[in-house]
Design a protein around this motif. Structure first.
Motif, short mmCIF file in Angstrom:
data_model
loop_
_atom_site.label_atom_id
_atom_site.label_comp_id
_atom_site.label_asym_id
_atom_site.label_seq_id
_atom_site.Cartn_x
_atom_site.Cartn_y
_atom_site.Cartn_z
N PRO A 120 39.94 -9.73 4.58
CA PRO A 120 40.48 -8.68 3.71
C PRO A 120 40.27 -9.02 2.24
N ASP A 121 40.33 -7.99 1.39
CA ASP A 121 40.23 -8.23 -0.05
C ASP A 121 41.58 -8.67 -0.61
N LEU A 122 42.64 -8.34 0.12
CA LEU A 122 43.99 -8.68 -0.35
C LEU A 122 44.96 -8.65 0.82
N ILE A 123 45.94 -9.56 0.77
CA ILE A 123 46.95 -9.58 1.83
C ILE A 123 48.31 -9.22 1.23
N ILE A 124 49.01 -8.28 1.86
CA ILE A 124 50.38 -7.97 1.46
C ILE A 124 51.29 -8.61 2.49
N ALA A 169 44.15 -24.41 3.61
CA ALA A 169 42.85 -24.33 4.28
C ALA A 169 41.76 -23.83 3.33
N GLY A 170 42.11 -23.69 2.06
CA GLY A 170 41.11 -23.27 1.08
C GLY A 170 40.84 -21.78 1.08
N ASN A 171 41.72 -21.01 1.70
CA ASN A 171 41.57 -19.56 1.69
C ASN A 171 42.29 -18.99 0.47
N TRP A 172 41.53 -18.43 -0.48
CA TRP A 172 42.13 -17.95 -1.73
C TRP A 172 42.17 -16.44 -1.82
N THR A 173 42.18 -15.77 -0.64
CA THR A 173 42.35 -14.32 -0.63
C THR A 173 43.63 -13.98 -1.41
N PRO A 174 43.55 -13.04 -2.36
CA PRO A 174 44.74 -12.73 -3.14
C PRO A 174 45.89 -12.24 -2.26
N GLU A 189 45.98 -2.76 -7.30
CA GLU A 189 44.78 -2.51 -8.11
C GLU A 189 44.62 -3.55 -9.20
N ALA A 190 45.75 -3.93 -9.82
CA ALA A 190 45.67 -4.94 -10.89
C ALA A 190 45.17 -6.27 -10.34
N THR A 226 40.80 -10.33 -9.52
CA THR A 226 40.03 -11.22 -8.66
C THR A 226 38.56 -10.83 -8.63
N ARG A 227 38.27 -9.53 -8.87
CA ARG A 227 36.87 -9.11 -8.90
C ARG A 227 36.16 -9.80 -10.06
#
Lengths: 235, 309
Positions: A48-52, A72-77, A116-117, A122-123
């Motif tokens: 995913p691009d982002l996790i809520i 684990a080095g996962n930096w998904t926002p 969105e912010a 992150t983009r």
């Protein structure tokens, strides 16, 4: 550009049932998971691009999942949905590697604005400003740990709430931050405290910055405020 | 050894009694003293009773004061425990209400986007939304009651006059057809500044004014008066409204308590509880006097900071 994908993790099925169509209508592709463990499973095949992420869940709660991901080095926002709004809890959310957090019950529009912010940030590939201890914008710098603000090397004093308002504006440079959000973040009491309380702290900050750039905080009439200069983070 | 101990235990109160009696006779202590709810004319009593008699009276007084202190301690401990239980309850309730409220808000937002929605359905949604907002405010207030602790308050010099002007302006905006008299000490010098949390104190006076306006009618008077005596600032919020029945008065500062004569008027029962808590955290006092059918006056007293020089 394809739709950004969100993974929403919450143990309340009714909440997922209402949140999913709302987010889809706002232009996101949405996957859901009922707890932390199941979320980890779906992350095996989903990026995913982002996790809520809800904080309080059975099996594996939101904080635990967040810790495991970061380890684990996962930096998904990640945007955390928190329950208790104490300042300590908020600070903890950010220290653990969340990109933002939102208190339940939240305003749907506010959630979308935050998603969105965070995606915009992150983009650009920036690390979230909230992960830094010091923030700097030109001559102005603040130390979020010692709660001290400086112009060049001269410390100047602000009331605790004025400092927190400045901090929140600097954490979200270029974003419109509503008075309601500032009340919620800084006072923790959106309804009882009047919005004028925010305006008073803003004028305190502007006065303190008068020698430098009182105009760095822009007033968005009827809505809120915006920090218009670039902000960089330092350890 | 034990004898000496018993002797000294008996001697200390006796000596203390004599000392107090002596001081009273010399007029070195106040002329009147309080014993429970009785006021005693100490000067008159001690001058007539002689030293031994006075010592006996002083001894009785001492015993009484000691017992009173013990009772007060027990009462305080019980009260603190009750308060803690209540706070836990509010925290839990707050917690349990958050998810349902979130879902209701999301559901309303979703329904607003269904294609064929009639104006009647729209009106229903508006009402549900408003009521959800009311519930959210209640939840927020409850959380504050359970979380509001001294460290969360700011301690800064603030102008009480400005705070009152703000609270009155907000109340006037909410009740545009009502008159509110504001009289703040101007002469011989303006009302002193106090030390405290500006925003929270606005909440206090806003809540008091809300009550004054809510429980009175447009023909009634609502007045805010403030003055200081060099040590304390006192603010009175008074109205000529419906008043509070005597039986309800001891409980009005409790959370969710509402007077028996206000069931027809909407209210959460948290306004006074919050005011009480905020003033308590400022180490001030808040008192209420009321006569049913005549009106109510709430007096807030806040200590002035000690002069710096």
């Amino acid at each position: 550009m394809s739709k950004p994908t969100l993974l929403v993790v919450d143990d309340e099925a009714d909440l997922l049932a209402e949140l999913k169509p709302l987010l889809e209508r706002s232009g996101f592709a949405v996957a859901t998971a009922p707890d932390g463990r199941r979320a980890l499973d779906s992350l095996q095949h989903l990026t995913p691009d982002l996790i809520i992420l809800d904080v309080l869940m059975p099996h594996m709660d939101g904080r635990e999942l967040l810790r495991r991901l970061r380890k684990a080095g996962n930096w998904t926002p990640v945007i955390l949905l928190t329950q208790v709004g104490t300042p300590a809890e908020r600070a903890m959310s950010l220290q653990e590697g969340a990109d933002d957090y939102l208190n339940k019950p939240f305003d749907p529009i506010e959630l979308i604005a935050r998603i969105e912010a965070v995606l915009r940030r992150t983009r650009r590939g920036d690390a979230p400003l909230s992960s830094f201890r010091r923030l700097r914008s030109g001559q102005l710098s603040i130390d979020r740990q010692t709660r001290q603000a400086k112009l060049d090397d001269d410390a100047f004093s602000l009331t605790a709430r004025a400092f927190a308002v400045l901090e929140h504006l600097m954490l979200n440079p270029g974003e419109i931050v509503t008075r309601q959000r500032l009340l919620d973040e800084v006072w923790g009491w959106e309804h009882a405290v009047e919005t004028r309380a925010v305006d008073i702290r803003i004028s305190e900050i502007r006065k303190a910055l008068s020698a430098y750039q009182p105009g760095c905080i822009e007033t968005i009439v009827g809505t809120g405020y915006r920090f218009i200069h670039e902000v960089v983070g330092h350890a | 050894m034990r004898r000496a101990l018993i002797l000294s235990l008996a001697l200390i109160p006796a000596l203390l009694s004599f000392a107090i009696a002596y001081l009273f006779q010399r007029g070195a202590i106040a002329d009147f003293v309080w014993s429970g709810t009785y006021q005693i004319d100490a000067a008159g009593l001690f001058s007539r009773a002689g030293l031994a008699g006075s010592a006996l009276i002083a001894f009785i007084l001492l015993t009484f004061w000691w017992a009173e202190g013990r009772a007060e301690d027990t009462f305080q401990a019980e009260r603190n425990m009750q308060e803690e239980t209540r706070r836990r309850f509010f925290r839990r309730l707050d917690h349990e209400l958050k998810n349902p409220l979130t879902i209701i808000k999301l559901g309303i937002a979703n329904m607003r986007h269904t294609p064929e929605i009639s104006s009647q359905q729209q009106a229903s949604l508006d009402r549900i939304g408003q009521q959800a907002g009311r519930l959210q405010k209640l939840v927020e207030d409850m959380r504050w009651l359970s979380e509001l602790e001294a460290p969360r308050l700011e301690q800064a010099p603030v102008s009480l006059a400005e705070i009152l002007a703000d609270a009155v302006a907000l109340a006037r905006a909410a009740y545009p057809d009502r008159a509110i008299d504001l009289a703040v000490q101007q002469a011989p010098w303006p009302l002193a500044d106090i030390s405290g949390d500006r925003d929270m104190l606005v909440v206090v006076f806003r809540n008091l004014l809300d009550n004054a306006l809510k429980y009175s009618t447009p023909g009634d008077k609502v007045a805010v008066r403030a003055a200081d005596d060099g040590q304390w600032a006192a603010v009175e919020v008074a109205d000529t409204g419906i008043g509070i029945p005597d039986a309800d008065q001891p409980s009005v500062f409790e959370e969710l308590y509402r007077g028996s004569n206000v069931q027809a008027i909407a209210g959460s029962g948290l306004g006074l509880a919050l005011a009480w808590r905020i003033i308590k955290l400022h180490k001030g006092s808040i008192r209420l006097r009321s006569r049913q059918g005549q009106g109510t006056v709430v007096t807030v007293r806040l200590k002035l900071p000690a002069p710096r020089d």
